[in-house]
Enzyme design. Structure first.
Site, PDB file in Angstrom:
ATOM      1  N   PHE A 130      -6.259  -5.046  -3.745  1.00 21.32           N
ATOM      2  CA  PHE A 130      -4.940  -5.204  -4.374  1.00 21.32           C
ATOM      3  C   PHE A 130      -3.969  -4.282  -3.667  1.00 21.32           C
ATOM      4  CE2 PHE A 130      -1.404  -4.639  -7.201  1.00 21.32           C
ATOM      5  CZ  PHE A 130      -1.145  -5.944  -7.592  1.00 21.32           C
ATOM      6  N   ASP A 217      -4.968   2.676   1.548  1.00 23.86           N
ATOM      7  CA  ASP A 217      -4.114   2.531   0.368  1.00 23.86           C
ATOM      8  C   ASP A 217      -4.675   3.456  -0.713  1.00 23.86           C
ATOM      9  OD1 ASP A 217      -3.087   1.781  -2.109  1.00 23.86           O
ATOM     10  OD2 ASP A 217      -2.942  -0.341  -1.595  1.00 23.86           O
ATOM     11  N   LYS A 246       2.276   5.361  -7.654  1.00 20.80           N
ATOM     12  CA  LYS A 246       1.726   5.620  -8.985  1.00 20.80           C
ATOM     13  C   LYS A 246       1.918   7.064  -9.441  1.00 20.80           C
ATOM     14  CE  LYS A 246      -1.489   1.770  -9.544  1.00 20.80           C
ATOM     15  NZ  LYS A 246      -1.010   1.154 -10.759  1.00 20.80           N
TER      16      LYS A 246
HETATM   17  N1  PLP Z   1      -2.046  -0.642  -4.129  1.00 21.42           N
HETATM   18  C1  PLP Z   1      -2.936  -0.362  -5.084  1.00 21.42           C
HETATM   19  C2  PLP Z   1      -4.299   0.144  -4.710  1.00 21.42           C
HETATM   20  C3  PLP Z   1      -2.604  -0.518  -6.431  1.00 21.42           C
HETATM   21  O1  PLP Z   1      -3.518  -0.248  -7.384  1.00 21.42           O
HETATM   22  C4  PLP Z   1      -1.305  -0.991  -6.761  1.00 21.42           C
HETATM   23  C5  PLP Z   1      -0.928  -1.218  -8.166  1.00 21.42           C
HETATM   24  O2  PLP Z   1      -1.755  -1.424  -9.029  1.00 21.42           O
HETATM   25  C6  PLP Z   1      -0.409  -1.275  -5.726  1.00 21.42           C
HETATM   26  C7  PLP Z   1      -0.814  -1.080  -4.430  1.00 21.42           C
HETATM   27  C8  PLP Z   1       0.975  -1.774  -6.021  1.00 21.42           C
HETATM   28  O3  PLP Z   1       1.764  -0.760  -6.561  1.00 21.42           O
HETATM   29  P1  PLP Z   1       3.144  -1.110  -7.298  1.00 21.42           P
HETATM   30  O4  PLP Z   1       2.805  -1.864  -8.538  1.00 21.42           O
HETATM   31  O5  PLP Z   1       3.746   0.246  -7.561  1.00 21.42           O
HETATM   32  O6  PLP Z   1       3.961  -1.906  -6.346  1.00 21.42           O
END
Ligand code: PLP
Length: 394
Positions: A130, A217, A246
């Site tokens: 994700f 990530d 986050k």
């Molecule tokens: N990357 C990871 C690993 C995430 O868990 C999330 C959100 O859950 C995102 C990216 C996307 O972040 P945002 O919702 O702040 O765009």
């Protein structure tokens, strides 16, 4: 409570809303109290209404919220330096969310590819990943449900299984236009999927051998959540790019893309930007998070308390036939069941605890990092009894 008829119906919302919070606790609009093991999905790292955090952002709001990246932003420069020091990176770009942090990573990887003479540099991503909901990050996301209805997707991504170094090495044999690998050190949305030990080290070795950027990530895993400042530090490697968001701002929106080497030089004036990115308020919030995590030793606390919660859950419910696995890294904890269990959210709520179920069968616990021992016991009790009750339902 107001009706949500004027909101786009993008979320399946539970029928409760909150009025205020304190530490790891939230009070709903009817005055009921809950222990918060969701933390806004790994955002509220310091808990709610943390006194130093409140004081810092209030002070900053009274001084200066926003200017522009047309000017020097001293707090942004200071935050860049602090984040580089704690990650071993060289430069930072600030946006406002995780998706934007990953967009910056994707863009800078492509730039590095073009500098190297590639016409269509591609990025390897994994099943179950994700990475966000913008067009490029939803394409990078390895979940068909996230793609559906938004085709055409963005080109330039190649997908392989997660936690499979052989698959990655095989891509290397057949493709010469790869520029980077983008991976979560632990897959959060996919259900706290922890790769085998050595995975990150293996990724680093393959990327080194093939000249690819290793981009991690750490949007969910970063900032102490897994019991190290960053999950890559469990394997003593150094990525080329990491993305954060986050918990970086404890709820004040901020995302960051950190890079080193060629990746740190790829974006030049005019090639990328964000109006709000790295404004004084967001940077003051993030600097305060760094200070508080440091001062209160929350990284070590997350490691210890997380191991305790996993051991307690294992002891209490590990042997139930419905439980497939209890796993975690620091305070990123998952209990995988053998069947879909969204009902657990309601059972836990009745027991006064907020939990999240992700990927249908995994109960995910992401409490604030300063959760206390006695709060951990309350959490374990509520989760264990909710699972036992759920196990008895048809
Ligand atoms: N990357 C990871 C690993 C995430 O868990 C999330 C959100 O859950 C995102 C990216 C996307 O972040 P945002 O919702 O702040 O765009």
């Amino acid at each position: 409570m107001g009706s949500d008829q004027f909101l786009m119906q993008t979320y399946t919302r539970l029928p409760i809303g909150f009025d205020h919070g304190q530490g790891s606790w939230l009070w709903d609009t009817h005055g009921n109290k809950y222990l918060d093991a969701v933390s806004g999905i790994a955002v509220v790292l310091l808990g709610h209404a943390h006194p130093e955090f409140v004081a810092a952002i209030s002070d900053q709001a009274g001084k200066l919220v926003h200017t522009s990246n047309l000017f020097q932003v001293p707090l942004q420069a200071e935050l860049g330096e602090r984040l580089c020091a704690v990650t071993g990176m060289e430069r930072a770009f600030f946006g406002n969310s995780g998706a934007e942090a990953n967009e910056a990573a994707i863009k800078l990887a492509r730039r590095v590819g073009h500098v190297r003479g590639m016409e269509t540099p591609s990025i390897i991503v994994t099943d179950g990943a994700f990475h966000g909901r913008t067009m490029a990050t939803l394409t990078a996301t390895g979940n068909r449900k996230v793609h559906a209805g938004f085709e055409p997707l963005v080109g330039g991504f190649k997908r392989i299984p997660y936690d499979d170094l052989e698959a990655l090495a095989n891509v290397g044999k057949h493709r010469d236009e790869v520029i980077a690998v983008l991976v979560e050190p632990i897959q959060g949305e996919n259900g706290v999927v922890i790769p085998k030990p050595g995975y990150l080290r293996g990724l680093r070795e393959i990327c080194d051998a093939l000249g690819w950027l290793l981009m991690l990530d750490e949007i969910q895993t970063g900032m102490g959540r897994t019991g190290k400042w960053f999950a890559f530090q469990h394997e003593d490697i150094q990525p080329d790019v990491i993305t954060l968001a986050k918990s970086l701002g404890n709820g004040v929106p901020i995302g960051a893309c950190l890079a080193r080497g060629a990746a740190a030089e790829a974006l030049v004036p005019g090639s990328h930007g964000s109006t709000f990115g790295g404004n004084p308020l967001a940077c003051r919030a993030a600097l305060t998070v760094l200070d508080c995590v440091d001062k209160d030793n929350l990284v070590a606390h997350a490691a210890e308390l997380g191991a305790y919660i996993v051991a307690q859950l294992e002891h209490r419910i590990g042997a139930l036939p419905i439980v497939a696995a209890v796993r975690g890294s620091g305070l990123m904890i998952g209990v995988e069941l053998h069947r879909a269990c969204s009902e657990i959210v309601n059972l836990a709520m009745e027991a006064g605890v907020l939990v999240n179920v992700t990927n249908e069968r995994i109960i995910r616990l992401l409490p604030p990092l300063n959760l206390t021992q006695s709060e951990a016991d309350i959490l374990v009790d509520a989760v264990a009894s909710s699972i036992s009750e759920f196990a008895q339902s048809p």
